[in-house]
Scaffold this active site. Structure first.
Site, PDB file in Angstrom:
ATOM      1  CD  GLN A 129      -1.437   0.198   3.773  1.00 16.91           C
ATOM      2  OE1 GLN A 129      -1.565  -0.856   4.096  1.00 16.91           O
ATOM      3  NE2 GLN A 129      -1.626   1.135   4.231  1.00 16.91           N
ATOM      4  CB  CYS A 135      -5.081  -0.681   5.436  1.00 21.43           C
ATOM      5  SG  CYS A 135      -6.029   0.276   6.712  1.00 21.43           S
ATOM      6  CG  HIS A 271      -3.501  -1.925   9.463  1.00 22.41           C
ATOM      7  ND1 HIS A 271      -3.232  -1.219   8.305  1.00 22.41           N
ATOM      8  CD2 HIS A 271      -2.804  -3.267   9.354  1.00 22.41           C
ATOM      9  CE1 HIS A 271      -2.499  -1.880   7.466  1.00 22.41           C
ATOM     10  NE2 HIS A 271      -2.344  -3.297   7.951  1.00 22.41           N
ATOM     11  CG  ASN A 291      -0.148  -5.988   6.712  1.00 18.42           C
ATOM     12  OD1 ASN A 291      -1.231  -5.282   6.512  1.00 18.42           O
ATOM     13  ND2 ASN A 291       0.549  -5.830   7.763  1.00 18.42           N
TER      14      ASN A 291
END
Length: 323
Positions: A129, A135, A271, A291
């Protein structure tokens, strides 16, 4: 030579060894991550930050080696970032449930003892990202991709940039580009407008003008998982598919492996990540998380987080797409 002089000499030699070791790791870090700096002064500043982060990593790993921690740390592409720069990755905003919202109802079917949705071919590769707090777009795209793949047998790649540019407060959705967004609101955007395919609208890492899409994928809605209910989250991940979840990010910057657990990890979520499975290791239950910090972070971009403690608030704000 006196004992005092020998002691001083020993300390000097030790200091030189440490400096040389740090410099070697610094040079390896710059090469591996393609780091360049505009001025010598900026490189000195970044080297100081790197040394501080490296010291923290080594101190934690000493505890891991003694069995005092269940997870270990390593240098990654963020090891020359300040805390302020790292905190720019914050991207999930608090969500207030709406009236008559669709909630996950446990199926009553026993969940598998473990599952990894990558094995089913419904999880795309890990992305990066960058320094944008986007996110929320990755977790939303991830749950749609997973649920669509389960239903159709076809894995597609969807556009995070489409959400970044178009699911905005100006358009009636509670998302604010690189400063964060609400995954549920972004899913509402997709229900209302569809989401473009990645190849038609690739990721740029900054907010730009909302553009026309040549084709889109549609969803029928989204389902929320009851807040702070890991039992319902387990049923959703095990029996439905990849679920968009949120965690607190402050302690995971240097995570590199093992099962993460730290009682200091706040349950105030910041997050967005994707819960793509779960399992057990050495009699410890864990969540498997994807992630969006690239493959140099964590276990090639993934992490294991202890299950059953709502660690870092993982069950605080979970939802998934309805296809």
């Amino acid at each position: 030579m006196s004992n005092k002089m020998w002691a001083i000499l020993g300390m000097m030699i030790y200091s030189v060894i440490i400096v040389n070791a740090n410099m070697q790791q610094w040079n390896e870090f710059k090469i591996k991550h393609g780091k360049t700096y505009v001025t010598p002064a900026e490189e000195v500043r970044r080297y100081d930050i790197f040394k501080s982060n490296l010291k923290s990593i080594e101190e934690h790993n000493a505890k891991y080696e003694k069995g005092e921690a269940t997870w270990y740390q390593a240098v990654n592409h963020m090891s020359d970032w300040t805390d302020e720069e790292f905190n720019q990755l914050v991207g999930v905003l608090p969500y207030e449930h709406i009236k008559n919202e669709n909630y996950h109802i446990p199926s009553g079917v026993r969940v598998p003892s473990s599952i990894d949705w990558r094995d089913k071919g419904v999880v795309n590769e890990v992305q990066q990202q960058g320094s944008c707090g986007s996110c929320w777009t990755f977790t939303v795209a991830g749950t749609i991709e997973g649920m669509y793949g389960i239903k159709t047998g076809k894995l597609v790649k969807l556009s995070e940039q489409n959400l970044l540019d178009c699911a905005t407060i100006e358009n009636g959705y509670y998302c604010f580009g690189c400063t964060g967004g609400i995954p549920e609101s972004a899913l509402q955007y997709v229900q209302d407008n569809g989401i473009a395919y990645y190849d038609d609208y690739p990721y740029e890492g900054e907010v730009n003008t909302c553009r026309n899409k040549s084709s889109v994928l549609n969803i029928s809605g989204y389902t929320s998982v009851a807040d702070n209910n890991e039992t319902d989250l387990l049923d959703a991940v095990g029996n439905v598919g990849p679920v968009a979840v949120a965690i607190n990010h402050y302690l995971i910057k240097n995570y590199a492996g093992g099962i993460f657990q730290d009682q200091d990890c706040s349950k105030s979520v910041t997050h967005g990540v994707l819960a793509i499975g779960y399992g057990s290791e050495n009699e410890t239950d864990y969540w498997l998380i994807k992630n969006s910090w690239g493959t140099t972070w964590g276990i090639s971009g993934y992490m294991k987080m202890i299950r059953g403690q709502n660690m870092c608030g993982i069950a605080s704000q979970a939802c998934y797409a309805n296809i």
